[in-house]
Design a protein around this motif. Structure first.
Motif, PDB file in Angstrom:
ATOM      1  N   LEU A 170       0.887  -1.149  -0.050  1.00 40.47           N
ATOM      2  CA  LEU A 170      -0.022   0.071  -0.124  1.00 40.47           C
ATOM      3  C   LEU A 170       1.053   1.316   0.025  1.00 40.47           C
ATOM      4  O   LEU A 170       0.153   2.279   0.135  1.00 40.47           O
ATOM      5  CB  LEU A 170      -0.923  -0.136   1.328  1.00 40.47           C
ATOM      6  N   ARG A 171       2.360   1.181   0.009  1.00 40.32           N
ATOM      7  CA  ARG A 171       3.073   2.360   0.269  1.00 40.32           C
ATOM      8  C   ARG A 171       2.913   3.462  -0.779  1.00 40.32           C
ATOM      9  O   ARG A 171       2.606   4.508  -0.555  1.00 40.32           O
ATOM     10  CB  ARG A 171       4.514   2.008   0.176  1.00 40.32           C
ATOM     11  N   TYR A 172       2.741   3.087  -2.051  1.00 45.18           N
ATOM     12  CA  TYR A 172       2.636   4.056  -2.874  1.00 45.18           C
ATOM     13  C   TYR A 172       1.198   4.878  -2.960  1.00 45.18           C
ATOM     14  O   TYR A 172       1.299   5.895  -3.019  1.00 45.18           O
ATOM     15  CB  TYR A 172       2.846   3.592  -4.636  1.00 45.18           C
ATOM     16  N   THR A 173       0.295   4.060  -2.538  1.00 37.92           N
ATOM     17  CA  THR A 173      -1.107   4.555  -2.456  1.00 37.92           C
ATOM     18  C   THR A 173      -1.114   5.666  -1.255  1.00 37.92           C
ATOM     19  O   THR A 173      -1.481   6.790  -1.236  1.00 37.92           O
ATOM     20  CB  THR A 173      -2.178   3.637  -2.249  1.00 37.92           C
ATOM     21  N   ILE A 174      -0.327   5.043  -0.401  1.00 38.11           N
ATOM     22  CA  ILE A 174      -0.401   5.989   0.981  1.00 38.11           C
ATOM     23  C   ILE A 174       0.322   7.160   0.628  1.00 38.11           C
ATOM     24  O   ILE A 174       0.095   8.292   1.006  1.00 38.11           O
ATOM     25  CB  ILE A 174       0.320   5.259   2.122  1.00 38.11           C
ATOM     26  N   PHE A 175       1.363   7.213  -0.147  1.00 38.48           N
ATOM     27  CA  PHE A 175       2.300   8.251  -0.491  1.00 38.48           C
ATOM     28  C   PHE A 175       1.306   9.325  -1.157  1.00 38.48           C
ATOM     29  O   PHE A 175       1.439  10.368  -0.829  1.00 38.48           O
ATOM     30  CB  PHE A 175       3.480   7.976  -1.298  1.00 38.48           C
ATOM     31  N   ILE A 176       0.711   8.825  -2.056  1.00 35.79           N
ATOM     32  CA  ILE A 176      -0.031   9.826  -2.951  1.00 35.79           C
ATOM     33  C   ILE A 176      -1.081  10.612  -2.136  1.00 35.79           C
ATOM     34  O   ILE A 176      -1.248  11.617  -2.354  1.00 35.79           O
ATOM     35  CB  ILE A 176      -0.299   9.223  -4.361  1.00 35.79           C
ATOM     36  N   PHE A 177      -1.794   9.710  -1.506  1.00 40.26           N
ATOM     37  CA  PHE A 177      -2.741  10.562  -0.653  1.00 40.26           C
ATOM     38  C   PHE A 177      -2.140  11.353   0.415  1.00 40.26           C
ATOM     39  O   PHE A 177      -2.835  12.644   0.818  1.00 40.26           O
ATOM     40  CB  PHE A 177      -3.739   9.437   0.097  1.00 40.26           C
ATOM     41  N   VAL A 178      -0.909  10.883   1.208  1.00 47.51           N
ATOM     42  CA  VAL A 178      -0.519  11.903   2.191  1.00 47.51           C
ATOM     43  C   VAL A 178      -0.119  13.164   1.447  1.00 47.51           C
ATOM     44  O   VAL A 178      -0.180  14.240   1.888  1.00 47.51           O
ATOM     45  CB  VAL A 178       0.862  11.286   2.584  1.00 47.51           C
ATOM     46  N   ILE A 179       0.402  13.318   0.103  1.00 42.37           N
ATOM     47  CA  ILE A 179       0.884  14.284  -0.589  1.00 42.37           C
ATOM     48  C   ILE A 179      -0.314  15.120  -0.924  1.00 42.37           C
ATOM     49  O   ILE A 179      -0.396  16.435  -0.639  1.00 42.37           O
ATOM     50  CB  ILE A 179       1.691  13.960  -1.762  1.00 42.37           C
ATOM     51  N   ALA A 180      -1.421  14.120  -1.295  1.00 45.46           N
ATOM     52  CA  ALA A 180      -2.807  15.274  -1.752  1.00 45.46           C
ATOM     53  C   ALA A 180      -3.282  15.929  -0.202  1.00 45.46           C
ATOM     54  O   ALA A 180      -3.644  16.837  -0.385  1.00 45.46           O
ATOM     55  CB  ALA A 180      -3.736  14.305  -2.267  1.00 45.46           C
ATOM     56  N   GLY A 181      -3.149  15.282   0.639  1.00 47.36           N
ATOM     57  CA  GLY A 181      -3.885  15.784   1.877  1.00 47.36           C
ATOM     58  C   GLY A 181      -3.080  16.829   2.432  1.00 47.36           C
ATOM     59  O   GLY A 181      -3.419  17.903   2.933  1.00 47.36           O
ATOM     60  N   THR A 182      -1.623  16.689   2.201  1.00 44.06           N
ATOM     61  CA  THR A 182      -0.594  17.869   2.571  1.00 44.06           C
ATOM     62  C   THR A 182      -0.897  19.249   1.827  1.00 44.06           C
ATOM     63  O   THR A 182      -1.300  20.232   2.278  1.00 44.06           O
ATOM     64  CB  THR A 182       0.832  17.481   2.265  1.00 44.06           C
ATOM     65  N   VAL A 183      -1.014  19.002   0.551  1.00 41.78           N
ATOM     66  CA  VAL A 183      -1.334  20.126  -0.262  1.00 41.78           C
ATOM     67  C   VAL A 183      -2.770  20.657   0.345  1.00 41.78           C
ATOM     68  O   VAL A 183      -2.819  22.064   0.277  1.00 41.78           O
ATOM     69  CB  VAL A 183      -1.590  19.765  -1.630  1.00 41.78           C
ATOM     70  N   GLN A 184      -3.987  19.908   0.666  1.00 45.82           N
ATOM     71  CA  GLN A 184      -4.993  20.585   0.974  1.00 45.82           C
ATOM     72  C   GLN A 184      -4.788  21.301   2.219  1.00 45.82           C
ATOM     73  O   GLN A 184      -5.259  22.555   2.485  1.00 45.82           O
ATOM     74  CB  GLN A 184      -5.996  19.518   1.338  1.00 45.82           C
ATOM     75  N   LEU A 185      -4.268  20.654   3.058  1.00 42.48           N
ATOM     76  CA  LEU A 185      -3.799  21.232   4.447  1.00 42.48           C
ATOM     77  C   LEU A 185      -3.006  22.632   4.330  1.00 42.48           C
ATOM     78  O   LEU A 185      -3.528  23.638   5.001  1.00 42.48           O
ATOM     79  CB  LEU A 185      -2.956  20.258   5.405  1.00 42.48           C
ATOM     80  N   VAL A 186      -2.172  22.652   3.754  1.00 49.05           N
ATOM     81  CA  VAL A 186      -1.473  23.626   3.419  1.00 49.05           C
ATOM     82  C   VAL A 186      -2.084  24.901   2.962  1.00 49.05           C
ATOM     83  O   VAL A 186      -1.938  26.206   3.234  1.00 49.05           O
ATOM     84  CB  VAL A 186      -0.012  23.355   2.322  1.00 49.05           C
ATOM     85  N   GLU A 187      -2.909  24.576   2.045  1.00 48.11           N
ATOM     86  CA  GLU A 187      -3.587  25.317   1.133  1.00 48.11           C
ATOM     87  C   GLU A 187      -4.743  26.153   2.321  1.00 48.11           C
ATOM     88  O   GLU A 187      -4.895  27.608   2.347  1.00 48.11           O
ATOM     89  CB  GLU A 187      -4.646  24.912   0.206  1.00 48.11           C
ATOM     90  N   MET A 188      -5.448  25.135   3.159  1.00 51.03           N
ATOM     91  CA  MET A 188      -6.276  25.941   4.248  1.00 51.03           C
ATOM     92  C   MET A 188      -5.683  26.950   5.118  1.00 51.03           C
ATOM     93  O   MET A 188      -6.023  27.785   5.541  1.00 51.03           O
ATOM     94  CB  MET A 188      -6.939  24.816   4.813  1.00 51.03           C
ATOM     95  N   PHE A 189      -4.310  26.122   5.629  1.00 50.77           N
ATOM     96  CA  PHE A 189      -3.486  26.687   6.518  1.00 50.77           C
ATOM     97  C   PHE A 189      -2.955  28.326   5.983  1.00 50.77           C
ATOM     98  O   PHE A 189      -3.243  29.295   6.747  1.00 50.77           O
ATOM     99  CB  PHE A 189      -2.123  26.039   6.885  1.00 50.77           C
ATOM    100  N   LEU A 190      -2.792  28.315   4.845  1.00 54.56           N
ATOM    101  CA  LEU A 190      -2.275  29.649   4.280  1.00 54.56           C
ATOM    102  C   LEU A 190      -3.474  30.524   4.104  1.00 54.56           C
ATOM    103  O   LEU A 190      -3.220  31.806   4.467  1.00 54.56           O
ATOM    104  CB  LEU A 190      -1.580  29.364   2.921  1.00 54.56           C
TER     105      LEU A 190
END
Lengths: 194, 201, 212
Positions: free
Chosen positions: C79-99
């Motif tokens: 599941l590593r690659y799937t988890i990676f891509i979702f962590v990245i997508a989540g990070t982008v969302q978080l960063v966007e909201m945070f900013l």
């Protein structure tokens, strides 16, 4: 609300279906992958340690080193052929990973193999060539001594001086990097496995 | 069928649309790597287009990309596992560029632009066409680079014996240079064809 | 120790530059390199997301996947690659909201680039190369402190982001000048950009050997 549930159900079903398919394939292919990795090490050992002729018949067991790394004890089933370990260091273009072979008494260097490098093609990556690797082999059956560090020289080394290694033309830095990795690790590993 | 041909030349994803170029440059140092990469991407594209096309009725705008990503990531993992098990040397050589197929823009772009709007057969044709177009572009670049850098083509010697290898073609600058020139030449050919068409209606 | 961390940073920026050495993140590199200020905004956004994503994926990979495997024998490697891509997508969302919430100025500057970053292969590539470079925990090497490995991975992430910023800003500077020069018609746009990138990559090759 119904729509929302439908959507989540779709994502969940997809995730479960793909997850189980992946798990099934993983269970079938991962043993093969691990086997491939082991064989790759064995083939490297075969070219490194003299006397190791048939990679499929080698028996390799792992020994823990104090820094957390591993050394491989190599035998052909009946007698101990030598030791090998993986060492890493900085080269010209990036990391170099070597497999270093020691003789059965762990007193001398008997060969090296380059597992991974990103040296410049045509120059530094000549460290993969047989002509360079053969410099670390036993000379007339005598392994290279480990009591003093090896030195890289640019001219033809003096006959009978086992500590001098001639650098590859145009790739002095890569040559020195390989020798440095060996110097930093070989005597220490030899001391630990002895 | 028309869609199949469309992907190979008129809308070649790499040369024309300039999509998915990271692997294009990274794996084209030799042809074997290029072919493996091309077929791996074709497989992922084919499967993801198939699933997206079958599921398109259930897809809603805000969850669409999420579903695409799950599907693509799953098939990329499958490819990765197969390569590791049956083509170990190749998987060592391509390394992280195989999992990077997940973020290859071609695949998500085709899922979005084609598969989520078309029936099953056209989207499969589209996937095959795009995939083969991608493979073809990779092979062209890899041929140029391998011939100039090693004097070989698929490990067969093609250049004369005294040929001096152009080491630079194996390195990063050679990749950029080859791709830049191929894109330019492709534009040139296309312009000439169009000019001829418009001059003789 | 500090010297080694600095070396990781320097290597990622200059020698193994994500764009000019690993060919990562080429889509934004060709797409957003028209103007220097746009390029700088994109570079900053990538650096930010990359740092956060690299550390998060390291944590997931080593403290969850590795721990489950070593402690309970549950192997979630598939599941590593799937988890990676979702962590990245989540990070982008978080960063966007945070900013948007706390730094509206910054958000105005490079908020538009954030959605593009999820499919920027430089980010996923950076997370994957952490494994190749050996900054992950390895079974049988418990002697090495996790915090040390984490520091290496973090610096690698920052270095990759800065390397991307450097490469895209250099390219934007060159392309601003290029607008005034007479480029053959068929090479305008992508063609000439790639050829300039080739020359930049050649220049960056001069840095190799710094670490030796």
């Amino acid at each position: 609300m119904i729509n929302f549930l439908k959507q989540s159900a779709l994502v969940l079903i997809l995730a479960v279906v793909f997850g189980s398919v992946l798990a099934l394939i993983y269970a079938n292919t991962n043993p093969l992958y691990e086997h491939n990795q082991k064989m790759a090490i064995k083939y490297a050992i075969q070219t490194t340690i003299p006397g190791a002729k048939d990679a499929a018949k080698l028996e390799v067991s792992e020994v823990e080193l104090s820094d957390g790394g591993k050394a491989y004890q190599v035998s052909d089933g009946s007698k101990l052929l030598g030791w090998a370990y993986v060492a890493k260091g900085k080269g010209f273009g990036g990391d170099i990973r070597l497999l270093v072979g020691l003789n059965a008494q762990a007193k001398g260097l008997v060969g090296i193999d380059v597992l991974e490098d990103v040296e410049t093609p045509g120059f530094g990556n000549s460290i993969n060539k047989e002509s360079w690797k053969s410099k670390f082999r036993t000379r007339n059956g005598v392994p290279l001594p480990l009591d003093k560090p090896l030195v890289v020289v640019k001219r033809t080394p003096k006959a009978g001086n086992p500590y001098q290694i001639q650098a590859i033309t145009g790739a002095t830095i890569s040559s020195k990097a390989v020798v440095k990795i060996i110097n930093e690790t070989a005597s220490e590993v030899a001391r630990q496995v002895k | 069928m028309a869609r199949f041909i469309n992907g190979i030349l008129p809308e070649n994803p790499v040369l024309r649309l300039v999509l998915g170029i990271c692997p294009t440059l990274a794996v084209t140092a030799n042809i074997k790597g290029a072919i493996t990469m091309g077929l791996a991407a074709t497989f992922v594209l084919f499967c993801s287009n198939m699933f997206v096309s079958l599921l398109k009725r259930f897809l809603q705008p805000h969850l669409r990309i999420l579903v695409f990503t799950i599907i693509i990531a799953a098939f990329v993992t499958i490819v990765d596992m197969f390569l590791k098990a049956y083509m170990y040397e190749m998987s060592r050589q391509l390394g992280p560029y195989i999992p990077l197929i997940i973020v290859n823009c071609i695949i998500i772009a085709r899922a979005e632009a084609c598969a989520s709007k078309s029936k099953l057969l056209p989207s499969l044709g589209d996937a095959l066409g795009m995939g083969l177009g991608f493979t073809l572009a990779l092979c062209i670049l890899a041929s140029i680079r391998e011939i100039l850098a090693d004097g070989t083509w698929l490990n067969m010697r093609v250049m004369w014996d005294s040929f001096t290898p152009w080491t630079i073609m194996k390195l990063a600058p050679g990749a950029f240079l080859t791709f830049g020139i191929v894109v330019g030449i492709n534009n040139f050919i296309r312009r000439k064809i169009e000019e001829r068409k418009s001059s003789q209606p | 120790m500090i010297a080694e961390l600095m070396l990781i940073l320097l290597t990622a920026v200059l020698i193994n530059n994500p764009v000019l050495y690993y060919f990562l993140g080429l889509c934004p590199y060709l797409g957003v390199s028209n103007k220097v200020d746009m390029a700088l905004g994109m570079g900053m956004a990538v650096t930010f997301v990359m740092t956060v994503a690299a550390s998060l994926t390291w944590v997931v990979n080593n403290l969850i996947i590795f721990y489950l495997n070593a402690g309970y024998g549950i192997d979630l490697g598939f599941l590593r690659y799937t988890i990676f891509i979702f962590v990245i997508a989540g990070t982008v969302q978080l960063v966007e909201m945070f900013l948007r919430k706390f730094f509206p100025h910054l958000y105005d500057r490079f908020g538009i680039f954030l959605p593009l970053i999820t499919t920027n292969c430089a980010i996923l590539g950076c997370c994957l190369w952490i494994d190749v470079k050996g900054y992950n925990l390895v079974a049988g090497q418990e002697g090495v402190a996790a915090s040390w490995k984490f520091a290496q991975a973090l610096l690698f992430g920052i270095g990759n982001g800065l390397g991307f910023t450097l490469a895209i800003c250099l390219m934007a500077g060159i392309r601003e000048r290029l607008n005034f020069s007479d480029v053959p018609r068929d090479f305008r746009g992508v063609g000439i950009t790639l050829i300039v990138a080739a020359i930049l990559a050649m220049a960056f090759m001069g840095f190799s050997g710094i670490g030796g």
